[in-house]
Scaffold this active site. Sequence first.
Site, PDB file in Angstrom:
ATOM      1  N   GLY A   1     -94.740  77.060 -57.436  1.00 13.20           N
ATOM      2  CA  GLY A   1     -95.440  76.319 -58.471  1.00 13.20           C
ATOM      3  C   GLY A   1     -96.912  76.649 -58.452  1.00 13.20           C
TER       4      GLY A   1
ATOM      5  N   PHE B   1     -99.077  74.942 -57.290  1.00  9.02           N
ATOM      6  CA  PHE B   1     -99.699  74.300 -56.137  1.00  9.02           C
ATOM      7  C   PHE B   1     -98.842  74.461 -54.885  1.00  9.02           C
ATOM      8  CE2 PHE B   1    -101.582  70.248 -54.246  1.00  9.02           C
ATOM      9  CZ  PHE B   1    -102.813  70.832 -54.030  1.00  9.02           C
TER      10      PHE B   1
ATOM     11  N   ASP C   1    -101.050  70.552 -66.863  1.00  6.24           N
ATOM     12  CA  ASP C   1    -100.309  71.814 -66.729  1.00  6.24           C
ATOM     13  C   ASP C   1     -98.891  71.654 -67.275  1.00  6.24           C
ATOM     14  OD1 ASP C   1    -100.136  74.487 -66.131  1.00  6.24           O
ATOM     15  OD2 ASP C   1     -99.604  74.189 -64.029  1.00  6.24           O
TER      16      ASP C   1
ATOM     17  N   LYS D   1     -92.162  71.244 -51.075  1.00  6.59           N
ATOM     18  CA  LYS D   1     -93.250  72.123 -51.517  1.00  6.59           C
ATOM     19  C   LYS D   1     -94.223  72.317 -50.359  1.00  6.59           C
ATOM     20  CE  LYS D   1     -95.182  71.302 -55.499  1.00  6.59           C
ATOM     21  NZ  LYS D   1     -96.099  70.726 -56.529  1.00  6.59           N
TER      22      LYS D   1
ATOM     23  N   GLY E   1     -88.715  79.067 -55.433  1.00 11.94           N
ATOM     24  CA  GLY E   1     -89.748  79.359 -56.423  1.00 11.94           C
ATOM     25  C   GLY E   1     -91.134  79.067 -55.911  1.00 11.94           C
TER      26      GLY E   1
ATOM     27  N   VAL F   1     -91.962  76.566 -53.020  1.00 12.65           N
ATOM     28  CA  VAL F   1     -90.954  75.509 -53.069  1.00 12.65           C
ATOM     29  C   VAL F   1     -89.670  75.978 -52.375  1.00 12.65           C
ATOM     30  CG1 VAL F   1     -89.603  74.015 -54.583  1.00 12.65           C
ATOM     31  CG2 VAL F   1     -91.933  74.662 -55.221  1.00 12.65           C
TER      32      VAL F   1
END
Length: 642
Positions: free
Chosen positions: A340, A342, A473, A360, A338, A345
């Site tokens: 994020g 920032f 967030d 990440k 995925g 991942v």
Amino acid sequence: MPPDAPHSLIAAAPVSFHYNFTGDDPSRYRNELTFQDDAREAQTNGPVNLTCRLIICKSSGRMSYAHPVQLYHQANGGLTEVASFFTSFTFAIQNSSCRGDGMAFFLAGFPSKVPYQSAGANLGLISDGNTNAPASDQFIPWFWANIDIGNEYGVDEERQDHIAIDINSVKNSVNKTILPNNLTLDGKMTADISFDGSARMLVASLRLLDHPSISAPPIQVSAKLEGLVTSPTLPPQVAVGFSASTGFCQELGQILSWSFNSTLPLIDKDRESRTLMIDGGLIAGVVVLALAAWLSLLCWMHANTRKSLRRGTGGARRFEYRDLATATDHFSVNYKVGRGSFGVVYKGHLKLLGREVVVKKVPKEVGDDHKGFFAEVSTISEAKHKNLVKFFGWCCRGHNRNILHLMCGCCWRKKNEELFLVYEFVSNGNLKDQLLKEPMLLSWPMRYKIAKDIGSAPLYLHHECNPFIVHRDIKPDNILLDGNFNAKLADFGLSRIANPDNVTQKTMAAGTNWFMDPQYRKHGNLKLNRSSDVYSFGIVLLEIACTAKMMWEQIWSLYAGGGDVVEAADAWLASNGGFDRRQMERVIVLGLWCLALEIGHRPSILQAMDLLEREAPMPDLVNSSVASQDHMNVVANHPDLV
């Protein structure tokens, strides 16, 4: 130029021109513009026509600035400066009953040329049958309207009017904004396009001038185009202009006015070479004298950088890049799970810990200090709670001790450092996916527990951390579920720690639009406040209880009208095990309470948890005239709810 244009573009514009084709004498710009194929020079007090209505089908035309524009500057094999520019143009699209394919603002190699058989959906930019532009004519169309996407998505699908950003293709957009169903790209329009050369960020906006009843903000699309000059798609000097085409339908594309401003002047290569030869001797002497001081400075910088890295991460564990690369098969796409807010991942098995982790990969940041990265490391390494995703450590690739890296210390860090964060792997994915999953797995007892778990995380961050931390967030994408469906809050990339010595500390608006405090969107720069997390928590509560059954303003109307708010509950729950009516009512009413427009009318996270866990008295949001009006204003001040 609009008031929100970059300051650098207003302060200086070494390349600047402006044409008003419906008011200027055509002789004024006759030697400054080039017209190709069906494009025709404007007549007196008339627009430039890019296509021709007299042609039944396959019409294409191109108008471009007759001189090259400097996009970036290279010296000694390296990039020294990238232009920022702003362009604004007013245009018109006149359609018959059968609509054409649209138009584009483009950058291409200079001089530009219309490819063979490039009409229709190719927009006069790519030859028919090709997917991408040839190397000799690379281009970037940054705005286009009314493209027939039947060739892109299948001939049976409906046309969707949109604006898009693309690189070397009219079929695979980097980013695209589709217009609402009630709008079409025809009539008179104005487009503004700005490019920030430092951040490599392009923003394009469109205003529909023939729709005066529409009060919504301009339609926008944006993208970060890092590879534009780091892996050059375009040469240093480019052509700028417009291209339009039609297929089997008649459409007249017209340019009414055009202005263009750039921060980088055109470079005379011969003069530059002569200047370099003269300056070469002087530079060589300066380099010899400065070499000893340079080496001493680099040694000092190297030692201090290592110390600052350790201080900036709050003592968190640092992993070696080779261990993370082994765990993720060198960050293979097969290990990607995925993205994020920032970073990207990846999942992997880290032998050092003997367990599965997620890694990440943080994108390269503008600036040298990686402040956003170290903010997340410092925040999450100090925050430890059962409802926060466990943080294991970090990695900074490219920071080594060998003499080559020491000699090239500054440039090496800017161009080659890669940053990584390592977290625990949470097996049941995120809350958003679970709420949309078919068949549904989340029963009401599980959802109610998840709601309390989510509230426990900001309760810890707001009231048990000193100084307090605002996540900024909170949304279902950032709420992960473990094997027992315990909720854990993740992604601290936007978090900020309050400074107890600065009570007026402010922060820029950040987060995801749907879940963002309307006060941040309205003012943009506000005092760091816990209530922004409370607002996001309220949206999440209503997502848990109601999913997509009703919009929030409908739920408020039901509550304010004296109805049973439990009617807003997710219908799936009623037919699959049911739910506790008292708990459901508490979750929905608490969600509405958190959505108060004014910060002072929202509960604290302590009050919210009292309502969920200790059955505190329910608030009366209707009989308080201030609170009632406050909630009525939520819809008007929340652009995503109208």
